[in-house]
Scaffold this active site. Structure first.
Site, PDB file in Angstrom:
ATOM      1  N   ASN A 185       0.824  -1.209   0.000  1.00 62.19           N
ATOM      2  CA  ASN A 185       0.000   0.000   0.000  1.00 62.19           C
ATOM      3  C   ASN A 185       0.859   1.259   0.000  1.00 62.19           C
ATOM      4  O   ASN A 185       0.574   2.226  -0.725  1.00 62.19           O
ATOM      5  CB  ASN A 185      -0.914   0.016   1.231  1.00 62.19           C
ATOM      6  CG  ASN A 185      -2.090  -0.930   1.115  1.00 62.19           C
ATOM      7  OD1 ASN A 185      -2.363  -1.485   0.051  1.00 62.19           O
ATOM      8  ND2 ASN A 185      -2.793  -1.127   2.205  1.00 62.19           N
ATOM      9  N   ARG A 242     -10.923  -3.957 -14.464  1.00 62.15           N
ATOM     10  CA  ARG A 242      -9.799  -4.836 -14.129  1.00 62.15           C
ATOM     11  C   ARG A 242     -10.301  -6.271 -14.216  1.00 62.15           C
ATOM     12  O   ARG A 242     -11.418  -6.561 -13.812  1.00 62.15           O
ATOM     13  CB  ARG A 242      -9.270  -4.587 -12.716  1.00 62.15           C
ATOM     14  CG  ARG A 242      -8.856  -3.168 -12.386  1.00 62.15           C
ATOM     15  CD  ARG A 242      -8.258  -3.104 -10.991  1.00 62.15           C
ATOM     16  NE  ARG A 242      -8.216  -1.750 -10.474  1.00 62.15           N
ATOM     17  CZ  ARG A 242      -7.230  -0.886 -10.698  1.00 62.15           C
ATOM     18  NH1 ARG A 242      -6.229  -1.265 -11.469  1.00 62.15           N
ATOM     19  NH2 ARG A 242      -7.256   0.324 -10.174  1.00 62.15           N
ATOM     20  N   ARG A 256      -5.543   2.328 -13.215  1.00 59.66           N
ATOM     21  CA  ARG A 256      -4.187   2.534 -12.696  1.00 59.66           C
ATOM     22  C   ARG A 256      -3.481   1.222 -12.357  1.00 59.66           C
ATOM     23  O   ARG A 256      -4.012   0.378 -11.643  1.00 59.66           O
ATOM     24  CB  ARG A 256      -4.238   3.417 -11.453  1.00 59.66           C
ATOM     25  CG  ARG A 256      -2.874   3.750 -10.884  1.00 59.66           C
ATOM     26  CD  ARG A 256      -3.019   4.699  -9.715  1.00 59.66           C
ATOM     27  NE  ARG A 256      -3.384   6.026 -10.156  1.00 59.66           N
ATOM     28  CZ  ARG A 256      -4.079   6.883  -9.408  1.00 59.66           C
ATOM     29  NH1 ARG A 256      -4.526   6.527  -8.234  1.00 59.66           N
ATOM     30  NH2 ARG A 256      -4.338   8.091  -9.877  1.00 59.66           N
ATOM     31  N   HIS A 290     -15.535   3.458 -14.892  1.00 63.57           N
ATOM     32  CA  HIS A 290     -15.347   2.679 -13.684  1.00 63.57           C
ATOM     33  C   HIS A 290     -16.565   1.811 -13.380  1.00 63.57           C
ATOM     34  O   HIS A 290     -16.528   0.955 -12.508  1.00 63.57           O
ATOM     35  CB  HIS A 290     -15.053   3.637 -12.520  1.00 63.57           C
ATOM     36  CG  HIS A 290     -14.670   2.980 -11.243  1.00 63.57           C
ATOM     37  ND1 HIS A 290     -15.478   2.976 -10.123  1.00 63.57           N
ATOM     38  CD2 HIS A 290     -13.554   2.289 -10.894  1.00 63.57           C
ATOM     39  CE1 HIS A 290     -14.888   2.326  -9.152  1.00 63.57           C
ATOM     40  NE2 HIS A 290     -13.714   1.899  -9.580  1.00 63.57           N
ATOM     41  N   TYR A 321     -12.466  -9.757  -2.179  1.00 61.73           N
ATOM     42  CA  TYR A 321     -13.130  -8.466  -2.055  1.00 61.73           C
ATOM     43  C   TYR A 321     -14.610  -8.699  -1.779  1.00 61.73           C
ATOM     44  O   TYR A 321     -15.227  -9.572  -2.400  1.00 61.73           O
ATOM     45  CB  TYR A 321     -13.042  -7.647  -3.350  1.00 61.73           C
ATOM     46  CG  TYR A 321     -11.696  -7.058  -3.678  1.00 61.73           C
ATOM     47  CD1 TYR A 321     -10.516  -7.524  -3.107  1.00 61.73           C
ATOM     48  CD2 TYR A 321     -11.594  -6.020  -4.596  1.00 61.73           C
ATOM     49  CE1 TYR A 321      -9.295  -6.985  -3.436  1.00 61.73           C
ATOM     50  CE2 TYR A 321     -10.366  -5.464  -4.934  1.00 61.73           C
ATOM     51  CZ  TYR A 321      -9.220  -5.952  -4.359  1.00 61.73           C
ATOM     52  OH  TYR A 321      -8.005  -5.424  -4.691  1.00 61.73           O
ATOM     53  N   ARG A 337     -14.389   2.279   4.492  1.00 64.01           N
ATOM     54  CA  ARG A 337     -13.200   1.445   4.715  1.00 64.01           C
ATOM     55  C   ARG A 337     -11.921   2.262   4.779  1.00 64.01           C
ATOM     56  O   ARG A 337     -11.080   2.067   5.640  1.00 64.01           O
ATOM     57  CB  ARG A 337     -13.064   0.409   3.600  1.00 64.01           C
ATOM     58  CG  ARG A 337     -11.890  -0.541   3.789  1.00 64.01           C
ATOM     59  CD  ARG A 337     -11.528  -1.249   2.503  1.00 64.01           C
ATOM     60  NE  ARG A 337     -10.776  -0.403   1.606  1.00 64.01           N
ATOM     61  CZ  ARG A 337     -10.941  -0.364   0.291  1.00 64.01           C
ATOM     62  NH1 ARG A 337     -11.863  -1.094  -0.288  1.00 64.01           N
ATOM     63  NH2 ARG A 337     -10.212   0.426  -0.462  1.00 64.01           N
ATOM     64  N   HIS A 341     -15.311  -3.695  -0.261  1.00 68.26           N
ATOM     65  CA  HIS A 341     -15.303  -2.967  -1.534  1.00 68.26           C
ATOM     66  C   HIS A 341     -16.700  -2.597  -2.016  1.00 68.26           C
ATOM     67  O   HIS A 341     -16.848  -1.810  -2.944  1.00 68.26           O
ATOM     68  CB  HIS A 341     -14.587  -3.837  -2.592  1.00 68.26           C
ATOM     69  CG  HIS A 341     -14.252  -3.118  -3.854  1.00 68.26           C
ATOM     70  ND1 HIS A 341     -14.941  -3.322  -5.042  1.00 68.26           N
ATOM     71  CD2 HIS A 341     -13.300  -2.199  -4.134  1.00 68.26           C
ATOM     72  CE1 HIS A 341     -14.428  -2.572  -5.986  1.00 68.26           C
ATOM     73  NE2 HIS A 341     -13.421  -1.874  -5.464  1.00 68.26           N
TER      74      HIS A 341
END
Length: 717
Positions: free
Chosen positions: A57, A403, A433, A463, A496, A592, A620
């Site tokens: 991270n 993704r 990204r 997205h 997730y 979160r 998520h």
């Protein structure tokens, strides 16, 4: 009836004192991650995993957030963020907050985790701890497996300081020429294609040990004589750098976005200013100064650690066969309504299904709400897309890919659909990204199969997580949709938490048709029947829903908002929440990660409570609940309350109108709010306090409860 709170005092709700720093809030989130690595209640290897996540991270944080602030400082940008701080002030505060956390991380690994692992038969040794036999083995291994791939690079007038690649681990070596007495500097890169931790063979370790080995860089460091024959090795110190790695694509000037991003990816690998240097505390001052000078760094960009660098590589130890040191294994269940038509692994239809019964018939019966990883992704979403690809009655499949995994069965299903003569349109977001390269590969693969591939909209990231399947049924066309909160990625769907709605409601099908026309063509769609879409109407609709609760309170009714998301950053949304709180609306937010809203302030946010849950699964999913004077509304979708989600991304939020499914979502929110094991409460000063069960209350772990509920619902594991 709730009492109405009077708001007679005028307050500037945009005052910086009411907003937390986004950058510091993110550091608080990563602190909560580090706590999981330190908490003795966490299984030992899971603690190692969280130690690795903390490091990974931080790598991304420096590559993007810190690098962006550094750019602003260099460009003399002094415009403050909503919390009132300039980029320079943000950088100073980041260093002050982060250094103690990094020290804590490394001290805990060295003093606690390594000894505890050794007690359980996992020995991460230092080279100096090895016996003679083990050293001879590693010397031979070095000569045969490591030496051939190493390239020592001298630094002198004829050899300029070499380029150091992003996130690479290196050795700074000082050698002395015995003939001249001159000291020379060289760099040796630790090769990434070799394991970071080298395991000793079984015959060279205790029979009761599970794993014994040493870090790769120490093996190289103790065999440098082979790289510099005839020289005296004076010093050797490991170091690691982090570079600016965010892409800057001039989309308006790009004739081909795919080629433009490929060029930027090459720049990312070859350029990007250095924003962090990690060294060991024992590094000599001359070596430190050489690295700082050659990499154009100041002392504030240097991070000293005690022990090993690059602890993100600890994730490799999760592969060890030690289930007793990990969380109990979890196999996602097949929802009861789907269980009749697919095997548990989602591979094929069972033989006992009634004629004509398939995934489409399940959706036609009523909307289906999926909750991953409690529900199997393979047996639901993946199966839905795969069946559509092979169903002769399906005419078209359209979907967005932000993704996906490296061996994506979703992509394979889309290719099969195109080969089966269906019209397949896929928006592959090339600007996701750190997945840009992967997505370019998928885009080309899909195009070669005949899929219509769109790369996204200029100036916006796509997205949203949506699928549209168009199917001929009798004499009509029916549209099936999946609208979700998570990426179409089978691997992350196991770790997730995400939600998805499968439906064939006509209005949703029509909305997704309009949305895909907007994404693939020149449509300027400004209104949707059921969807909230960014950047079209999502901001205005969300703001109106928040203020509607305030209006209910002002009319003497109760007001209630419960939301769950990854980040709460947008200042306009925060100001609307403050207004609602001042009107008496009771607001609970499960956030979160980053939260810039300051809860618990008298006459501003005293009715707002914020918690964060950090557990074995990464939270998520996004859920938005509004009481609406008893006419409750619940939404799910892809957007957080961040400015980028509301203004600079294509997002979709959908109302869950089936009463039973809406109740399910409310139950999920209730379970989350009651968590007293993994939940942290945000304080008015920006700190977080982890909840602890009292003596009279049993432990309430939301994720564990949801796993139990999935198993007891009749689903098959």
């Amino acid at each position: 009836m709730a009492k109405t709170k009077k708001t007679t005092t005028a307050i500037n709700l945009r005052d910086p004192q009411y907003y937390f720093s986004r950058e510091l809030s993110w550091l608080e989130f990563n602190h909560r991650v580090l706590h999981e690595a330190i908490d003795p209640r966490t299984p030992l290897l899971e603690r190692l995993k969280f130690m690795a996540i903390f490091s990974s991270n931080l790598d991304e944080y420096f590559m993007v957030r810190v690098a962006g602030l550094k750019q602003q400082v260099e460009a003399n940008v002094s415009r403050p963020t909503p919390d009132g701080r300039t980029p320079s002030e943000q950088l100073d505060l980041i260093g002050q907050r982060l250094r103690p956390l990094v020290t804590q991380q490394h001290q805990h690994f060295e003093q606690e985790l390594r000894p505890q692992l050794a007690k359980r038969g996992v020995h991460i040794l230092d080279y100096m701890d090895l016996n003679q036999e083990q050293r001879i083995y590693l010397q031979n291994y070095f000569e045969e497996q490591i030496f051939p791939v190493l390239t020592p690079l001298a630094v002198d007038p004829g050899h300029p300081f070499p380029y150091i690649s992003n996130l690479s681990l290196n050795l700074a070596v000082v050698v002395q020429d015995p003939d001249t007495g001159e000291e020379l500097f060289a760099r040796v890169k630790v090769p990434k294609m070799l394991p970071r931790f080298l395991r000793l063979p079984e015959e060279l370790r205790d029979s009761t040990d599970i794993w014994t080995g040493v870090p790769l860089e120490q093996v190289i460091a103790h065999n440098l004589a082979s790289l510099f024959p005839g020289m005296n090795i004076q010093e050797c110190h490991p170091f690691r750098i982090t570079r600016h790695a965010d892409l800057t694509v001039e989309e308006d000037e790009a004739e081909d976005l795919l080629l433009a991003i490929e060029q930027e990816l090459r720049k990312r690998r070859l350029a990007g200013s250095v924003v962090r240097l990690e060294i060991q505390a024992t590094t000599s001052d001359p070596v430190r100064q050489t690295l700082m000078q050659e990499l154009s760094l100041n002392q504030n960009q240097v991070y000293e650690v005690e022990g090993l660098l690059g602890l993100g590589d600890l994730m490799a130890f999760m592969e060890l066969p030690l289930p007793e040191l990990k969380d109990p294994a979890w196999t996602p269940v097949v929802p009861p309504r789907v269980r009749r038509i697919v095997e548990p692994d989602g591979s094929h239809f069972q033989r006992d299904t009634e004629e004509g019964e398939d995934f489409f018939s399940v959706i036609r019966a009523s909307d289906l709400l999926l909750h991953h990883p409690y529900h199997s992704f393979a047996a639901t979403v993946q199966r839905f897309i795969t069946q559509a690809a092979h169903d002769p009655n399906v005419l078209a499949i359209k979907m967005t890919l932000y993704r996906t995994s490296g061996d994506s069965p979703i992509v394979n299903a889309l290719i099969a659909a195109a080969e089966n003569g269906k019209q397949v349109a896929v928006l592959v977001e090339l600007k996701a990204r750190f997945d840009e390269e992967n997505n370019i590969i998928w885009a080309r693969k899909l195009e070669q199969a005949g899929v219509h591939v769109v790369y996204g909209l200029v100036g916006l990231k796509t997205h949203t997580k949506v699928v549209l399947v168009v199917r001929r049924e009798d004499d009509r066309i029916r549209r099936y949709v999946h609208i979700g909160t998570g990426n179409y990625n089978p691997k992350t769907a196991r770790i997730y938490t995400d939600l998805g709605l499968l439906s064939c409601r006509e209005e949703l099908g029509a909305d997704l048709t309009d949305l895909f026309n907007y994404l693939t063509g020149y449509s300027r769609q400004r209104s949707y029947r059921k969807l909230m879409v960014a950047p079209v109407n999502l901001r205005d609709r969300m703001t109106s829903l928040i203020l509607r609760e305030a209006e209910h309170c002002q009319k003497g009714h109760s007001g209630r908002i419960v939301v769950k998301m990854n980040s709460l950053v947008d200042p306009k949304i925060i100001a609307a929440l403050y207004e609602a709180s001042r009107a008496g609306v009771q607001i609970d937010a499960i956030v979160r990660g980053v939260c810039c809203l300051r809860p618990g302030l008298p006459d501003v946010s005293e009715n707002i409570r914020i918690i964060s849950i950090v557990g074995r699964f990464l939270e998520h999913s996004r859920i938005y609940y509004f009481h609406n004077a008893g006419q409750e509304e619940v939404y799910i979708g892809s957007a957080d309350w961040m400015t980028r989600n509301l203004d600079r991304r294509v997002e979709a939020i959908v109302a869950v109108e089936d009463a039973n499914l809406a109740k399910d979502l409310q139950e999920i929110l209730g379970i989350m709010l009651a968590d007293n094991r993994k939940a942290w409460e945000l304080q008015p000063d920006g700190s977080y306090i982890q909840r602890r069960p009292t003596d009279s209350a049993s432990e309430q772990n939301a994720q564990a409860i949801l796993m139990e509920m999935a198993l007891s619902s009749g689903g098959t594991a």
